[in-house]
Design a protein around this motif. Structure first.
Motif, PDB file in Angstrom:
ATOM      1  N   GLY A 158      16.315  34.077  80.254  1.00 34.99           N
ATOM      2  CA  GLY A 158      15.694  34.422  78.977  1.00 34.99           C
ATOM      3  C   GLY A 158      15.088  33.245  78.233  1.00 34.99           C
ATOM      4  N   GLY A 159      15.341  32.023  78.703  1.00 31.47           N
ATOM      5  CA  GLY A 159      14.752  30.843  78.059  1.00 31.47           C
ATOM      6  C   GLY A 159      13.276  30.709  78.411  1.00 31.47           C
ATOM      7  N   ALA A 160      12.562  29.907  77.603  1.00 27.44           N
ATOM      8  CA  ALA A 160      11.100  29.840  77.742  1.00 27.44           C
ATOM      9  C   ALA A 160      10.610  28.645  78.559  1.00 27.44           C
ATOM     10  N   ALA A 161      11.423  27.583  78.647  1.00 28.29           N
ATOM     11  CA  ALA A 161      10.925  26.324  79.213  1.00 28.29           C
ATOM     12  C   ALA A 161      10.904  26.345  80.737  1.00 28.29           C
ATOM     13  N   PRO A 162       9.839  25.759  81.333  1.00 24.81           N
ATOM     14  CA  PRO A 162       9.863  25.599  82.788  1.00 24.81           C
ATOM     15  C   PRO A 162      10.870  24.505  83.181  1.00 24.81           C
ATOM     16  N   ARG A 163      11.797  24.825  84.093  1.00 29.29           N
ATOM     17  CA  ARG A 163      12.826  23.871  84.525  1.00 29.29           C
ATOM     18  C   ARG A 163      13.042  24.008  86.028  1.00 29.29           C
ATOM     19  N   THR A 164      13.571  22.951  86.629  1.00 25.30           N
ATOM     20  CA  THR A 164      13.873  22.966  88.058  1.00 25.30           C
ATOM     21  C   THR A 164      15.328  22.598  88.251  1.00 25.30           C
ATOM     22  N   ASN A 165      16.028  23.341  89.104  1.00 24.22           N
ATOM     23  CA  ASN A 165      17.420  22.998  89.418  1.00 24.22           C
ATOM     24  C   ASN A 165      17.438  21.723  90.257  1.00 24.22           C
ATOM     25  N   PRO A 201       3.367  25.036  84.571  1.00 20.52           N
ATOM     26  CA  PRO A 201       3.969  23.767  84.140  1.00 20.52           C
ATOM     27  C   PRO A 201       3.158  23.032  83.059  1.00 20.52           C
ATOM     28  N   SER A 202       1.925  23.478  82.805  1.00 20.32           N
ATOM     29  CA  SER A 202       1.125  22.808  81.767  1.00 20.32           C
ATOM     30  C   SER A 202       1.511  23.296  80.367  1.00 20.32           C
ATOM     31  N   SER A 203       2.369  24.327  80.296  1.00 24.45           N
ATOM     32  CA  SER A 203       2.738  24.913  79.002  1.00 24.45           C
ATOM     33  C   SER A 203       4.210  24.677  78.693  1.00 24.45           C
ATOM     34  N   PRO A 204       4.547  24.341  77.418  1.00 33.75           N
ATOM     35  CA  PRO A 204       5.955  24.143  77.055  1.00 33.75           C
ATOM     36  C   PRO A 204       6.754  25.448  77.094  1.00 33.75           C
ATOM     37  N   ILE A 205       6.045  26.590  77.118  1.00 31.82           N
ATOM     38  CA  ILE A 205       6.721  27.894  77.215  1.00 31.82           C
ATOM     39  C   ILE A 205       6.217  28.622  78.458  1.00 31.82           C
ATOM     40  N   GLY A 206       5.922  27.847  79.499  1.00 36.31           N
ATOM     41  CA  GLY A 206       5.208  28.384  80.652  1.00 36.31           C
ATOM     42  C   GLY A 206       6.055  29.047  81.710  1.00 36.31           C
ATOM     43  N   ARG A 207       7.292  29.387  81.399  1.00 30.59           N
ATOM     44  CA  ARG A 207       8.136  30.027  82.395  1.00 30.59           C
ATOM     45  C   ARG A 207       7.637  31.450  82.643  1.00 30.59           C
ATOM     46  N   SER A 215      14.312  29.550  66.166  1.00 32.72           N
ATOM     47  CA  SER A 215      13.240  28.757  66.792  1.00 32.72           C
ATOM     48  C   SER A 215      11.932  29.007  66.052  1.00 32.72           C
ATOM     49  N   MET A 216      12.037  29.249  64.747  1.00 34.53           N
ATOM     50  CA  MET A 216      10.887  29.641  63.933  1.00 34.53           C
ATOM     51  C   MET A 216       9.766  28.596  63.954  1.00 34.53           C
ATOM     52  N   VAL A 217      10.123  27.346  63.646  1.00 34.40           N
ATOM     53  CA  VAL A 217       9.098  26.294  63.609  1.00 34.40           C
ATOM     54  C   VAL A 217       8.540  26.054  65.013  1.00 34.40           C
ATOM     55  N   ALA A 218       9.444  26.058  66.002  1.00 34.24           N
ATOM     56  CA  ALA A 218       9.012  25.828  67.389  1.00 34.24           C
ATOM     57  C   ALA A 218       8.021  26.903  67.832  1.00 34.24           C
ATOM     58  N   ALA A 219       8.359  28.175  67.549  1.00 35.30           N
ATOM     59  CA  ALA A 219       7.491  29.275  67.978  1.00 35.30           C
ATOM     60  C   ALA A 219       6.169  29.255  67.209  1.00 35.30           C
ATOM     61  N   TYR A 220       6.251  29.055  65.903  1.00 37.61           N
ATOM     62  CA  TYR A 220       5.055  29.152  65.046  1.00 37.61           C
ATOM     63  C   TYR A 220       4.078  27.997  65.278  1.00 37.61           C
ATOM     64  N   THR A 221       4.613  26.856  65.668  1.00 38.76           N
ATOM     65  CA  THR A 221       3.728  25.688  65.847  1.00 38.76           C
ATOM     66  C   THR A 221       3.536  25.304  67.311  1.00 38.76           C
ATOM     67  N   GLY A 222       4.429  25.787  68.199  1.00 34.97           N
ATOM     68  CA  GLY A 222       4.378  25.265  69.564  1.00 34.97           C
ATOM     69  C   GLY A 222       4.246  26.261  70.692  1.00 34.97           C
ATOM     70  N   TRP A 223       4.422  27.567  70.392  1.00 36.20           N
ATOM     71  CA  TRP A 223       4.334  28.550  71.485  1.00 36.20           C
ATOM     72  C   TRP A 223       2.869  28.870  71.738  1.00 36.20           C
TER      73      TRP A 223
END
Length: 330
Positions: A94-101, A188-194, A250-258
Motif C-alpha cells: 500500500g505504500g507509494a515509493a518505489p523500493r527494491t528488496n 523509478p522517475s517518480s517519488p510515488i511511482g510504485r 501525508s498532507m503536505v507530501a501529497a499536496y506538494t509532491g505527488w
C-alpha cells in the motif's frame, strides 16, 4: 555492568521540551576496538541485552535514536541489527515509493531521482496499516546533501493548532481522502511511482482488489492502470503511549509532491468531505515542518531508528553517490 552505549551530542540536535532530539548514542569503547569484524557480533549482543533498558527508553523519550560509530557497515549487518531489536517486520503493502528488496527485511529507501526532495510524511500515513518503527541505514554516504530531516509530530500539531485553529478543527472532524493513479509497472522517475502490481504484490487484479479492500481502499480500473481512493482517514491521531495528539498525515507530501505523468498533487489529497484543501495553509504547514526539523548529515554506518508515532521524516536532494536502506516494523 558498564553500558556498551554512550550518549553523545551533535551540533544539529535540538532540545524540544527539555529533551534532546534526536537521541544519539556512540560506542563507549574507543572506535578502534569496535571496528573489527568481531565487533558486529558484540554490537548485536549489546543491542539485544540493552534494548529494553537503554535504547528503547531513548526512542520513547526523544522519538528518534541515531546510532553512530558502530561496526554495522553492510546491508547484511544492518539486517542483523534490525533483527536484534526484535520488532516484527511489516510487509510494504500500500505504500507509494518505489523500493527494491536488498537482503532479508531490508529495502532501498525511496529510489526517486537525486534532484527531487521528498516532503515530510509519516511512513504510510495514507493507509490504515502502517509501521510503528522504521530504521534507516547509511550504506554509502552522500557526496553532498541527502539528509533525512526529522520533526516531532506533536509539536507540528501544536503549532498548526495555534496558527490555523479552524483548519485543524475541520481536519480533525473530516479527515483526509488520498487519491493516486498507478500504472501497471514501477516508474523509478517518480517519488510515488510504485505500480499497482508491486503496491499490492500481485499481477492478479482480483487479488489486488482483495488487498485494497483490506486496507479500506477503493480501486477504479483504467485502460493502463488504476485509480486508488483512500479515506476519509484521520489526519490527526492520538498517541496513546505518550498521551498527546500527533500530526499523522501525508498532507503536505501529497499536496506538494505527488506529482508525475499520472498525478496532479492538488487533487491527490482533499478534506474527507471532498472539498479542496487551502493551498496557503498547506504551504505554511510546509514552512513549520522545515523550521522545526533537524537534519543530521549521514555518515557511513549510521543507523537511525524512528518512532513513526512520534516523528515525520523527509529527504533532501543530493549529489550522488548515496545509498540509504530502510526496514519497516510493525
Amino acid at each position: 555492568m558498564a553500558s556498551f552505549f554512550r550518549d553523545a551530542r551533535l551540533p544539529q540536535q535540538r532540545v524540544v521540551e527539555g529533551v534532546a532530539f534526536p537521541a544519539v548514542v556512540v560506542p563507549s569503547a574507543p572506535a578502534s576496538a569496535v571496528a573489527t569484524g568481531a565487533g558486529v557480533d558484540e554490537f548485536l549482543a549489546a543491542v539485544r541485552s540493552e534494548r529494553a533498558t537503554r535504547l528503547e527508553p531513548l526512542v520513547r523519550d526523544a522519538g528518534a535514536l541515531l546510532l553512530r560509530g558502530f561496526p554495522a557497515r553492510t546491508a547484511a549487518d544492518f539486517d542483523r541489527a534490525v533483527d536484534a531489536f526484535g520488532y516484527e517486520e511489516l510487509p510494504y503493502v500500500g505504500g507509494a515509493a518505489p523500493r527494491t528488496n536488498v537482503v532479508g527485511r531490508v529495502f532501498t529507501a525511496n529510489e526517486s531521482p537525486p534532484d527531487q526532495k521528498i516532503p515530510f510524511h509519516h511512513e504510510m500515513a495514507q493507509v490504515p496499516t502502517f509501521p510503528s518503527k522504521l530504521f534507516f541505514f547509511c550504506e554509502v554516504e552522500p557526496k553532498s546533501g541527502g539528509e533525512t530531516p526529522i520533526v516531532l509530530s506533536h509539536y507540528v500539531y501544536k503549532r498548526m493548532k495555534e496558527k490555523f485553529p479552524e483548519f485543524v478543527e475541520k481536519l480533525e472532524n473530516d479527515g483526509l481522502i488520498y487519491t493516486r493513479v498507478l500504472g501497471e509497472g514501477d516508474d523509478p522517475s517518480s517519488p510515488i511511482g510504485r505500480g499497482w502490481q508491486s503496491t499490492f504484490l500481485t499481477k492478479d487484479k482480483d487479488v489486488a482488489e482483495e488487498r485494497a479492500a483490506k486496507l479500506g481502499m477503493k480501486l477504479e480500473w483504467t485502460d493502463d492502470g488504476v485509480k486508488t481512493i483512500m479515506g476519509p482517514i484521520p489526519a490527526v491521531k492520538w498517541d496513546e503511549s505518550r498521551g498527546r495528539k500527533i500530526w499523522f498525515n501525508s498532507m503536505v507530501a501529497a499536496y506538494t509532491g505527488w506529482k508525475d505523468a499520472r498525478n496532479d498533487p492538488v487533487k491527490a489529497v482533499t478534506f474527507g468531505d471532498g472539498s479542496p484543501l487551502p493551498g496557503e495553509v498547506i504551504h505554511e504547514c510546509g514552512k513549520i515542518l522545515e523550521e522545526e526539523c533537524v537534519a543530521v548529515p549521514w555518515q557511513h554506518g549510521d543507523i537511525l531508528l524512528i518512532d513513526n508515532w512520534a516523528v515525520l521524516h523527509s529527504r533532501r536532494s543530493f549529489e550522488p553517490p548515496r545509498r540509504i536502506l530502510a526496514s519497516l516494523c510493525k
